[in-house]
Structure formats: C-alpha cells, structure tokens
Write a protein that holds these residues in place. Structure first.
Motif, PDB file in Angstrom:
ATOM      1  N   GLU A  50     -61.535 -67.761 -23.388  1.00  0.00           N
ATOM      2  CA  GLU A  50     -61.706 -69.418 -23.296  1.00  0.00           C
ATOM      3  C   GLU A  50     -60.608 -70.188 -23.895  1.00  0.00           C
ATOM      4  OE1 GLU A  50     -64.728 -71.023 -21.783  1.00  0.00           O
ATOM      5  OE2 GLU A  50     -65.963 -69.335 -21.456  1.00  0.00           O
ATOM      6  N   GLY A  52     -59.085 -72.565 -26.591  1.00  0.00           N
ATOM      7  CA  GLY A  52     -59.274 -72.959 -27.922  1.00  0.00           C
ATOM      8  C   GLY A  52     -59.550 -71.408 -28.939  1.00  0.00           C
ATOM      9  N   VAL A  53     -59.708 -70.355 -28.328  1.00  0.00           N
ATOM     10  CA  VAL A  53     -60.100 -69.207 -29.102  1.00  0.00           C
ATOM     11  C   VAL A  53     -59.324 -68.503 -29.867  1.00  0.00           C
ATOM     12  CG1 VAL A  53     -62.118 -68.607 -27.504  1.00  0.00           C
ATOM     13  CG2 VAL A  53     -59.952 -67.511 -27.179  1.00  0.00           C
ATOM     14  N   GLY A  54     -57.854 -68.955 -29.551  1.00  0.00           N
ATOM     15  CA  GLY A  54     -56.851 -68.354 -30.515  1.00  0.00           C
ATOM     16  C   GLY A  54     -55.807 -67.512 -29.669  1.00  0.00           C
ATOM     17  N   LYS A  55     -55.914 -67.605 -28.159  1.00  0.00           N
ATOM     18  CA  LYS A  55     -54.995 -66.712 -27.555  1.00  0.00           C
ATOM     19  C   LYS A  55     -53.456 -66.873 -27.883  1.00  0.00           C
ATOM     20  CE  LYS A  55     -56.508 -68.483 -23.562  1.00  0.00           C
ATOM     21  NZ  LYS A  55     -57.327 -69.362 -24.048  1.00  0.00           N
ATOM     22  N   SER A  56     -52.977 -68.254 -28.018  1.00  0.00           N
ATOM     23  CA  SER A  56     -51.450 -68.463 -28.026  1.00  0.00           C
ATOM     24  C   SER A  56     -51.133 -68.073 -29.585  1.00  0.00           C
ATOM     25  CB  SER A  56     -51.317 -69.927 -27.772  1.00  0.00           C
ATOM     26  OG  SER A  56     -51.641 -70.121 -26.562  1.00  0.00           O
ATOM     27  N   THR A  57     -52.218 -68.449 -30.251  1.00  0.00           N
ATOM     28  CA  THR A  57     -51.852 -67.882 -31.732  1.00  0.00           C
ATOM     29  C   THR A  57     -51.622 -66.131 -31.904  1.00  0.00           C
ATOM     30  OG1 THR A  57     -53.140 -69.688 -32.578  1.00  0.00           O
ATOM     31  CG2 THR A  57     -52.648 -67.969 -34.113  1.00  0.00           C
ATOM     32  N   ASN A  67     -47.385 -69.831 -35.833  1.00  0.00           N
ATOM     33  CA  ASN A  67     -47.483 -70.955 -34.967  1.00  0.00           C
ATOM     34  C   ASN A  67     -46.375 -71.833 -35.125  1.00  0.00           C
ATOM     35  OD1 ASN A  67     -49.734 -69.821 -33.464  1.00  0.00           O
ATOM     36  ND2 ASN A  67     -51.002 -71.145 -34.498  1.00  0.00           N
ATOM     37  N   THR A  75     -49.606 -74.238 -29.739  1.00  0.00           N
ATOM     38  CA  THR A  75     -50.998 -73.771 -29.961  1.00  0.00           C
ATOM     39  C   THR A  75     -51.844 -75.161 -29.970  1.00  0.00           C
ATOM     40  OG1 THR A  75     -50.562 -73.593 -32.236  1.00  0.00           O
ATOM     41  CG2 THR A  75     -50.437 -71.680 -31.049  1.00  0.00           C
ATOM     42  N   GLY A  76     -53.261 -74.815 -30.185  1.00  0.00           N
ATOM     43  CA  GLY A  76     -54.024 -76.281 -30.358  1.00  0.00           C
ATOM     44  C   GLY A  76     -53.867 -77.239 -28.913  1.00  0.00           C
ATOM     45  N   GLU A  79     -55.382 -76.094 -22.211  1.00  0.00           N
ATOM     46  CA  GLU A  79     -54.598 -75.530 -21.192  1.00  0.00           C
ATOM     47  C   GLU A  79     -55.328 -75.993 -19.921  1.00  0.00           C
ATOM     48  OE1 GLU A  79     -56.590 -72.420 -23.155  1.00  0.00           O
ATOM     49  OE2 GLU A  79     -54.691 -71.687 -23.818  1.00  0.00           O
ATOM     50  N   LYS A 157     -60.457 -65.443 -35.660  1.00  0.00           N
ATOM     51  CA  LYS A 157     -61.036 -66.290 -36.747  1.00  0.00           C
ATOM     52  C   LYS A 157     -61.971 -65.716 -37.665  1.00  0.00           C
ATOM     53  CE  LYS A 157     -60.049 -69.952 -33.139  1.00  0.00           C
ATOM     54  NZ  LYS A 157     -60.181 -71.360 -32.795  1.00  0.00           N
ATOM     55  N   ASP A 159     -61.456 -64.768 -40.633  1.00  0.00           N
ATOM     56  CA  ASP A 159     -61.073 -65.331 -41.693  1.00  0.00           C
ATOM     57  C   ASP A 159     -62.061 -66.686 -42.081  1.00  0.00           C
ATOM     58  OD1 ASP A 159     -58.572 -67.586 -41.240  1.00  0.00           O
ATOM     59  OD2 ASP A 159     -59.238 -66.192 -39.852  1.00  0.00           O
ATOM     60  N   SER A 200     -58.697 -61.319 -37.851  1.00  0.00           N
ATOM     61  CA  SER A 200     -58.083 -62.700 -38.139  1.00  0.00           C
ATOM     62  C   SER A 200     -56.708 -62.545 -37.795  1.00  0.00           C
ATOM     63  CB  SER A 200     -58.160 -62.823 -39.533  1.00  0.00           C
ATOM     64  OG  SER A 200     -57.286 -64.114 -39.927  1.00  0.00           O
ATOM     65  N   PHE A 202     -54.475 -64.570 -38.698  1.00  0.00           N
ATOM     66  CA  PHE A 202     -53.487 -65.250 -39.840  1.00  0.00           C
ATOM     67  C   PHE A 202     -53.580 -63.891 -40.852  1.00  0.00           C
ATOM     68  CE2 PHE A 202     -55.123 -69.697 -38.946  1.00  0.00           C
ATOM     69  CZ  PHE A 202     -54.106 -69.711 -37.779  1.00  0.00           C
TER      70      PHE A 202
END
Ligand SMILES: Nc1nc2c(ncn2[C@@H]2O[C@H](COP(=O)(O)OP(=O)(O)O)[C@@H](O)[C@H]2O)c(=O)[nH]1
Ligand SMILES: [Mg+2]
Length: 378
Positions: A50, A52-57, A67, A75-76, A79, A157, A159, A200, A202
């Motif tokens: 979906e 915002g889940v962090g795909k691009s990150t 990022n 990111t953020g 799409e 995410k 973390d 995570s 990050f």
C-alpha cells in the motif's frame, strides 16, 4: 580471517569440486561460460504494498542510499501512477529494484495491477505492510501465487513500534515483536501461515533482516544468490562475511577464466593469466564492500587496496613470489586427469585463485575495520 580458515570454508571447497567435476567434460569452454554466468546474471526485485508503507525508502536502502541522498527515489509522496519505477543498482549493472505503485485504491484489482506491471519479469516480490496487512495485500499475494512467482511479506517500521510501545505501554522489545507477529498472522490467515519478516529500514542490522535475506537467497539460483548478496548494502559485520564468501565462490570461475583466456605475458608477472579479468574482478569486489571512506578512515585499512584497485596494484600482487598454494586446492585439482599433477594450467589456476582469495580476504578485513565508524566501508 586466517588463510587456513578461508581455504577450508566448505562452500568454497564445494564450489571448487563442482567445477572440477564439470571440467571432466569440456574444461575450457566451461570456464568462460561459468564466468559469464556469474558476471552477467540479472536480478529483478519487485517492491510492492500500500501507499505510505515504506516501499520507496526500502528501495533506497537496498541501493545503499538514505532518503536524503542524491539519486534516492522520492519518499513520503502520494503515488498516483500505475507504472513501476525501475532503479538501477549503483555498482551492479544487472541488478534492478522496482518501486511499485501503491495498491491502496478502493476498487483495487490484483490481476489488472500485476498485468500492468508485467509481473513475470521479476525474480521475486516483496509485499511491504506497516501497521497491518490489508485485504489488498492478501488479494495481491493470491494473484502472485497463482502465477507461481515467489513473494515475501515484510512488516516495516518496527523501530517506530518498539520505540512507542516500550515507552508508553512498558512492554519489552520481545513482547512488542511477538504482538506484531500475532497481528500479522491474523491479517494473513486466509493465506495459510506465511512467514512475515519484521524489519526497520532505518536499522537494517536489527530484527529479521538477515533471516529475510537468507530466505530470498535460498530460493534463488546460485548465480542470482551471488548477485543478491553482492548488491546489498554493508549493514552489518554479518553482511560483510556473507559478501566475502560469495565473492570467494565467484573467484573460482573467474580464476579459471583468467588463466584459460589467452594470456599476454606481462613483464615481471609470474602468473600465467589475463590481468584484465583479475583487475575487473577485484575492482568489482572492492565496490561490493561499499563506498570509499573519508581520508581519516583509510589509515585503518591495512590492505594493499586501501586506495582502490588499479592495474599497478594488481600487477604488483601477481608479481609477488607466490606464497604457498593452498594445499586443499592442489589436492582437488590433482583428481582431474586432464590437469594431471604437473602442467601449467593447474598451477596457474590454483595460484590465480589463491591470489583472488587473499585479495578478497584483505578487503574483508578492511571493511570490518572501518565498519560502524559512522561511514560505509570503501
Ligand atoms: N520509522 C520508520 N519510518 C519509515 C520506515 N520506512 C519508511 N518510513 C517512513 O514512512 C514514510 C513513507 O515512506 P515511503 O518510502 O515514501 O513509502 P511508500 O509510499 O510506500 O513508497 C516516510 O516518511 C518514511 O520516512 C522505517 O522502517 N521506519
Ligand atoms: Mg513510494
């Protein structure tokens, strides 16, 4: 890592034995074919989930970027398109990571989505979820399964969850992780009991990242496995070790190709092999361990490659009166009737292989020495 330890690594010895067995048929043409297979293997990894889940990150992290770095994907952002964006790996030209469009529209159709993104061109799919997995994720997984492609669920995410829940609810990290696992299982019930990797982006070195990589690797061919491990960021000491082993395995066909390609004798160089192949391989290995460090860290790097890999360094290395050729290599090579116990090829091959392995071992030590000092090695 001591030399003895390297030579006795069972994966490398198994690789060597495999090659020796294949030499029985057609050693020379096999040498170049096998070298090509390692050098030119392609890998396409699809990252979906979906918005915002962090795909691009995640795509950025796999490419060794934060990022904020130049060349990082946006990111953020919301799409809107139905097109997957292909990102090249910074140092491996045949590795592609695909950032898929978010799947979260209300009347999402998994089949139509997969068709639009040409699902059959990917080696595997990573379905990322944050908070929970949705009906759309489940629908997508079912459609991928029907098309007989591998897929993995990743809960990102972590973390954030650990930070919030340990502070607010006074839970231990273990309790938080177990709670998340349970809730993921619940939302994926209709798919059986698929494994979910908690990560995570990050802090890749933590949680299930290494387990996840092992699962990806175990389901890939040997060459794709090698490309995967070589392309991943240097996120832990464990990753440095994994990269080292993969490079040493790839050194076997490289050494053979180097000494069966018509060699132009180089003055002062005692090994009968093609220096260009050696240099190319060592240069590639160098970049597998990351970027060049700042000047102040280079003093911690003890190897001859601290300043990079160039033709002079490689020629000098090859001119060094060769150290003891690994006994195990010799023993294995002597089993091949065509090689015999004397002859130029087995000597050139085992010497070349030893040189490459020593080179990789030195780079591995450098990578470990500068790891965790705020900068990526190399
Ligand atoms: N704390 C934390 N935030 C993350 C992580 N991964 C992504 N994010 C943040 O989540 C937001 C959405 O990320 P993005 O990569 O744009 O998601 P996409 O829409 O799926 O491509 C951004 O603000 C990221 O910084 C993670 O592992 N931990
Ligand atoms: Mg995105």
């Amino acid at each position: 890592m001591s030399e003895e330890h390297i030579y006795e690594d069972p994966d490398i010895l198994r690789e060597l034995e495999d090659y020796v067995n294949s030499f029985q048929h057609n050693p020379l043409s096999n040498a170049n074919k096998k070298y090509d297979e390692f050098e030119n293997v392609t890998l396409n990894i699809a990252i979906t989930g979906e918005s915002g889940v962090g795909k691009s990150t995640f795509v950025n992290a796999i490419r060794g970027l934060t990022n904020e770095d130049d060349g990082a994907g946006e990111t953020g952002v919301t799409e809107t398109t139905m097109k997957a964006i292909r990102y090249n790996h910074p140092t491996m030209p045949n590795v592609y990571i695909w950032d898929f469009p978010g799947i979260g529209t209300p009347n999402f159709k998994a089949k139509k989505y997969l068709k639009a993104v040409h699902f059959d061109s990917y080696d595997f799919f990573i379905i990322i979820g944050s908070l929970r997995f949705t009906e759309n994720d489940v629908m997508l997984a079912k459609a991928i399964k029907k098309m007989k492609r591998p897929f993995y669920f990743v809960r990102s995410k972590i973390d954030q969850d650990v930070h919030n829940e340990t502070a607010k609810k006074k839970l231990t990290e273990e309790q938080v992780l177990s709670k998340i696992r349970q809730s993921c299982e619940e939302s994926l019930k209709s798919l059986g009991n698929p494994k979910v990797f908690l990560i995570s982006t990050f802090e890749l070195e933590k949680y299930d990242f290494h387990d996840m990589i092992d699962s990806f690797a175990n389901n890939l061919s040997k060459h794709k496995q090698s490309a995967l491990i070589r392309s991943l960021p240097v996120c832990s000491l464990k990753m440095i070790e994994k990269k080292s082993i993969q490079l040493m395995i790839a050194a076997v066909p490289t050494a053979l190709a180097a000494c069966t390609t018509v060699a132009i004798p180089i003055p002062g160089v005692s090994v009968g092999c093609e220096i260009g192949i050696m240099q190319g391989f060592l240069q590639g290995s160098f970049s597998v361990f990351g970027h060049k460090p700042e000047v102040e860290l280079r003093s911690m790097m003890k190897s001859r490659f601290a300043e990079g890999v160039n033709v002079d360094v490689v020629a000098k290395m090859m001119a060094t009166p060769i150290m003891v050729v690994a006994k195990t290599f010799e023993a294995i090579l002597c089993c091949v009737p065509l090689f015999g116990t004397a002859g130029a090829l087995p000597i050139a091959f085992s010497t070349t292989l030893s040189l490459l392995i020593v080179g990789i071992a030195e780079m591995t030590e450098d990578a470990k020495a500068v790891y965790g000092r705020g900068l990526q090695p190399f």
